[in-house]
Each structure stands twice: as structure tokens, then as C-alpha cells.
Design a protein around this motif. Structure first.
Motif, mmCIF file in Angstrom:
data_model
loop_
_atom_site.group_PDB
_atom_site.id
_atom_site.type_symbol
_atom_site.label_atom_id
_atom_site.label_comp_id
_atom_site.label_asym_id
_atom_site.label_seq_id
_atom_site.Cartn_x
_atom_site.Cartn_y
_atom_site.Cartn_z
ATOM 1 N N GLU A 32 0.825 -1.207 0.000
ATOM 2 C CA GLU A 32 0.000 0.000 0.000
ATOM 3 C C GLU A 32 0.858 1.256 0.000
ATOM 4 N N SER A 33 0.271 2.305 -0.553
ATOM 5 C CA SER A 33 0.948 3.597 -0.644
ATOM 6 C C SER A 33 0.860 4.321 0.700
ATOM 7 N N VAL A 34 1.494 5.492 0.788
ATOM 8 C CA VAL A 34 1.409 6.270 2.026
ATOM 9 C C VAL A 34 -0.024 6.708 2.289
ATOM 10 N N GLU A 35 -0.842 6.795 1.230
ATOM 11 C CA GLU A 35 -2.261 7.151 1.386
ATOM 12 C C GLU A 35 -3.145 5.923 1.596
ATOM 13 N N ASP A 36 -2.546 4.763 1.872
ATOM 14 C CA ASP A 36 -3.258 3.503 2.128
ATOM 15 C C ASP A 36 -3.958 2.922 0.899
ATOM 16 N N THR A 106 4.708 -0.334 10.406
ATOM 17 C CA THR A 106 4.371 0.152 9.069
ATOM 18 C C THR A 106 3.774 1.549 9.113
ATOM 19 N N GLY A 107 2.815 1.781 10.002
ATOM 20 C CA GLY A 107 2.178 3.099 10.103
ATOM 21 C C GLY A 107 3.179 4.189 10.437
ATOM 22 N N LYS A 110 5.263 4.966 7.380
ATOM 23 C CA LYS A 110 4.523 5.782 6.411
ATOM 24 C C LYS A 110 4.546 7.252 6.812
ATOM 25 N N ARG A 111 4.267 7.511 8.079
ATOM 26 C CA ARG A 111 4.266 8.908 8.558
ATOM 27 C C ARG A 111 5.652 9.525 8.410
ATOM 28 N N MET A 114 6.270 10.382 4.774
ATOM 29 C CA MET A 114 5.561 11.594 4.340
ATOM 30 C C MET A 114 6.288 12.858 4.786
ATOM 31 N N LEU A 122 6.991 10.079 -3.274
ATOM 32 C CA LEU A 122 6.035 9.323 -2.451
ATOM 33 C C LEU A 122 5.114 8.385 -3.239
ATOM 34 N N PHE A 127 4.411 0.085 0.789
ATOM 35 C CA PHE A 127 4.767 -0.586 2.038
ATOM 36 C C PHE A 127 4.110 -1.955 2.058
#
Length: 179
Positions: A32-36, A106-107, A110-111, A114, A122, A127
Motif C-alpha cells: 500500500e501507498s502512504v495514502e493507504d 508500518t504506520g 509511512k508517517r 511523508m 512518495l 509498504f
């Protein structure tokens, strides 16, 4: 001399390992991307060549990062002026893999991405969270401290594999395969 022979043997073993995956289909992976946004590899990238960079440890992730700017400049950044029209139509994804106990991070990763990664890069970072074993077996990546790179053809078949820190020679070979 002994060190040279050992280095040569290790290099040959690396080439043989990469040769074993060339010609195989890339195993199914959901990332998944940074935007889920979910991306299913190789299904969602079929139809054009794809460069994937995978890393599953902190040290290998650092080496994966060494590829960001050169790959962006070579394959992603749109050319303008006299060179416009000479760009590549290729998918590119860098995939940090979070497995086992690290999957919970993972979360946070991602943060952090960003905040710390150029916003232009990005969309090209995915991920993965899940099991590592199927990929280690299918893709022959045993050394956790280096990233692995795979060029997939339009059908999702691996047509080239390399590993390690960025080098111009490696990027030139990737470009040659994509052309």
C-alpha cells in the motif's frame, strides 16, 4: 589473494542466485501507498515494464534509498525542452517490507516517509506488511542487509534481477533491459 578469491566466489554466487529468478513470474504481493491505496503486484502493473526495489531490514532500506534519486531522474522525471518525448513509460516502486514483529511499525514508517521523503517520490513508495518467507523462497533473497531489484516485463515475469547499493553500472543494465 585469498580475499580476492572469496570475493569472486561470493559475486558468482550472487549472479547465479539472480539467474535462478529470471524467467519466473513475480509472486503476488499486496502493498500500500502512504495514502493507504492498495497495489497488487504484479497484477496492477501488467501492461508495461516495472522496476521493483525490495528491502526487508533497516540497513537494506538505507541502501534502497540510494536508488531513489537516480531512478527518479532516469525513469520518472518528465523531460522537457529538446529531450521531451524521450522519457520512459515504466512503473517504478520501492517497497520496504515489514514482517514479523516489525509489521507493527508500518504506520510509523509511512508517517516518517511523508515527512522526510521528497513528495515527488512518495507515489513510488509502497509498504508491504506480512510474511517474508514466500518472497525469500521465490525471489532468492537471503541477505537481509541489501535491497533486491527486479525488472518485470509487461506480463509480470522477472526479466532481470540485481541487488545492493546503487551503482551507475547497475542502473545502466536496468535501462538496457527496459529498452
Amino acid at each position: 589473494m585469498k580475499h580476492f578469491v572469496l570475493s569472486l566466489v561470493m559475486m558468482i554466487m550472487g549472479v547465479v542466485a539472480h539467474a535462478q529468478v529470471v524467467g519466473k513470474m513475480f509472486p503476488a504481493m499486496e502493498a500500500e501507498s502512504v495514502e493507504d491505496k492498495k497495489v497488487k503486484l504484479p497484477d496492477d502493473v501488467k501492461g508495461k515494464y516495472t522496476l521493483l526495489g525490495l528491502a526487508y531490514s533497516k540497513k537494506s532500506e538505507d541502501e534502497l534509498n540510494s536508488w531513489f534519486q537516480p531512478v527518479f531522474e532516469k525513469f520518472i522525471q518528465k523531460t522537457t525542452g529538446l529531450m521531451s518525448g524521450f522519457g520512459y513509460d515504466v512503473n517504478v516502486y520501492f517497497v520496504p517490507m515489514f514482517t514479523g514483529v516489525n509489521a507493527a511499525a508500518t504506520g510509523t514508517a509511512k508517517r516518517k516517509a511523508m515527512k522526510n521523503i521528497d513528495p515527488q517520490l512518495l507515489p513510488y513508495i509502497l509498504f508491504y506488511r506480512g510474511e517474508l518467507k514466500p518472497y525469500k523462497e521465490a525471489l532468492d533473497f537471503e541477505k537481509k542487509d541489501i535491497p533486491y531489484f527486479f525488472v518485470l516485463d509487461e506480463t509480470g515475469k522477472i526479466v532481470y534481477a540485481t541487488s545492493g547499493k546503487f551503482s551507475t553500472a547497475k542502473l545502466d543494465k536496468v535501462e538496457e533491459v527496459i529498452e
